[in-house]
Design a protein around this motif. Sequence first.
Motif, PDB file in Angstrom:
ATOM      1  N   SER A   1      13.967  17.382  -6.888  1.00  0.00           N
ATOM      2  CA  SER A   1      14.713  17.412  -8.146  1.00  0.00           C
ATOM      3  C   SER A   1      14.622  18.792  -8.802  1.00  0.00           C
ATOM      4  O   SER A   1      15.563  19.233  -9.454  1.00  0.00           O
TER       5      SER A   1
ATOM      6  N   THR B   1      14.413  21.763  -7.094  1.00  0.00           N
ATOM      7  CA  THR B   1      15.188  22.752  -6.332  1.00  0.00           C
ATOM      8  C   THR B   1      16.639  22.335  -6.122  1.00  0.00           C
ATOM      9  O   THR B   1      17.477  23.161  -5.770  1.00  0.00           O
ATOM     10  N   GLY B   2      16.922  21.038  -6.309  1.00  0.00           N
ATOM     11  CA  GLY B   2      18.279  20.562  -6.038  1.00  0.00           C
ATOM     12  C   GLY B   2      18.494  20.292  -4.558  1.00  0.00           C
ATOM     13  O   GLY B   2      19.573  19.905  -4.142  1.00  0.00           O
ATOM     14  N   VAL B   3      17.455  20.501  -3.746  1.00  0.00           N
ATOM     15  CA  VAL B   3      17.559  20.244  -2.309  1.00  0.00           C
ATOM     16  C   VAL B   3      17.433  18.732  -2.087  1.00  0.00           C
ATOM     17  O   VAL B   3      16.433  18.138  -2.475  1.00  0.00           O
ATOM     18  N   LYS B   4      18.455  18.132  -1.486  1.00  0.00           N
ATOM     19  CA  LYS B   4      18.435  16.670  -1.310  1.00  0.00           C
ATOM     20  C   LYS B   4      17.333  16.240  -0.354  1.00  0.00           C
ATOM     21  O   LYS B   4      16.971  17.002   0.547  1.00  0.00           O
TER      22      LYS B   4
ATOM     23  N   SER C   1      17.565  14.177   2.026  1.00  0.00           N
ATOM     24  CA  SER C   1      18.057  14.159   3.413  1.00  0.00           C
ATOM     25  C   SER C   1      18.004  15.561   4.017  1.00  0.00           C
ATOM     26  O   SER C   1      17.732  15.720   5.208  1.00  0.00           O
ATOM     27  N   LEU C   2      18.235  16.593   3.191  1.00  0.00           N
ATOM     28  CA  LEU C   2      18.151  17.970   3.701  1.00  0.00           C
ATOM     29  C   LEU C   2      16.699  18.327   4.017  1.00  0.00           C
ATOM     30  O   LEU C   2      16.405  18.947   5.051  1.00  0.00           O
TER      31      LEU C   2
ATOM     32  N   THR D   1      15.950  16.920   7.269  1.00  0.00           N
ATOM     33  CA  THR D   1      16.563  17.721   8.349  1.00  0.00           C
ATOM     34  C   THR D   1      15.714  18.957   8.617  1.00  0.00           C
ATOM     35  O   THR D   1      15.414  19.288   9.768  1.00  0.00           O
ATOM     36  N   ILE D   2      15.313  19.639   7.550  1.00  0.00           N
ATOM     37  CA  ILE D   2      14.545  20.885   7.702  1.00  0.00           C
ATOM     38  C   ILE D   2      13.210  20.609   8.398  1.00  0.00           C
ATOM     39  O   ILE D   2      12.788  21.357   9.282  1.00  0.00           O
TER      40      ILE D   2
ATOM     41  N   ILE E   1      13.442  20.591  12.130  1.00  0.00           N
ATOM     42  CA  ILE E   1      13.792  21.821  12.865  1.00  0.00           C
ATOM     43  C   ILE E   1      12.504  22.383  13.468  1.00  0.00           C
ATOM     44  O   ILE E   1      11.512  22.569  12.749  1.00  0.00           O
ATOM     45  N   PRO E   2      12.484  22.635  14.782  1.00  0.00           N
ATOM     46  CA  PRO E   2      11.241  23.149  15.394  1.00  0.00           C
ATOM     47  C   PRO E   2      10.805  24.455  14.748  1.00  0.00           C
ATOM     48  O   PRO E   2      11.643  25.266  14.356  1.00  0.00           O
TER      49      PRO E   2
END
Lengths: 182, 121
Positions: free
Chosen positions: A164, A166-169, A171-172, A175-176, A179-180
């Motif tokens: 909340s 950073t605004g980064v969801k 789900s993102l 995903t991050i 990432i290897p």
Amino acid sequence: MDPAIIKLFDRMKSFLDFSHADVERLVALQPIIEKHGPGITNRFYERLSKFSETAKFIEGRVDELRVAHVAWLRSLVGGVYDENYLASRWKIGVTHVRIGLDPYWVEGVMSFIRTAVLAAVTAEMRGDPTNAGRHAASFLKACDLDIFIINLSYAEDRLDRLASFTGVKRSLIETIIRIPKK
Amino acid sequence: MSRVDNLNRILRGLLSGSPDVEASALVSEDGLMIASALPSHVDEARVAGMSAALSSLGARASMELERGDMQEVLVRGEDGYAVMLSTGLGTLLLALASRQAKLGLLFLDMRRAAEDIKKVL
Ligand code: HEM
């Protein structure tokens, strides 16, 4: 409560084989908790006040916190492990994030509780070691369920705060995380 | 032509429209690659995750710092620019451009591409 968390709690209970027999044994431990709970709680607060990392959080409010803690210990053997129980444990995690306490101290306290209650159960049921073992195992399951929820709410609350701000969801973030690393 | 083909065509159009645009991509807000015109050595998962993270952070910063709705996020490195702009519908457009790129023109081309992408999505 988020239905996904309620489902996860139920799955975890099944995984631990947390059965009706466990619930009965936990309820049977109530007199031992009544007798030893306040003493265990006192020792736990002594321990917290000896470590600088934890002492700062409890200074000047030990009496008030002791009441909350004895109530928690009672509800651990209360016999009802439903959605409200889950919500109360969830709240414990969130409360400790809010005060800025690192989660491993809560783990530390839980270890203290396990050891102290096992000693009490062993002493009180020394005439019947097999039964004492069974009761202790049920108590350990309840502690493990509690720490599972507290840790989960801790992790979720920390991620939610990050998301909340950073605004980064969420789900993102997921995903991050997948990432290897380079 | 499929939707992906159409999106790829729009992204390639952005590159062919200006020699300064070196790569472009369409990324979901969740950080997943939808379509791309990127050099082959580039790790698409990292580009998508990075672009979505920067864009989310830019949008939140713009709001938090009372700058209104975010128009675009611009990163300027020694070797050029990375520009991200929201295309709406939960997606964002990324363009990587050389140091010589004319930013005004780049923004204009990107907005046009974003409009075309919206029509396809
Ligand atoms: C098994 C571990 C622990 C359990 C089950 C537990 C349980 C609780 C409960 C039930 C409350 C009341 C929550 C509320 O009012 O909503 C509470 C509050 C609190 N606990 Fe713990 N606790 C644990 C570990 C710790 C540790 C390690 C510390 C470190 C000092 C700590 C410090 C506090 C403080 C300062 C509060 C008051 C928070 C506030 O300001 O509202 N707790 N705890």
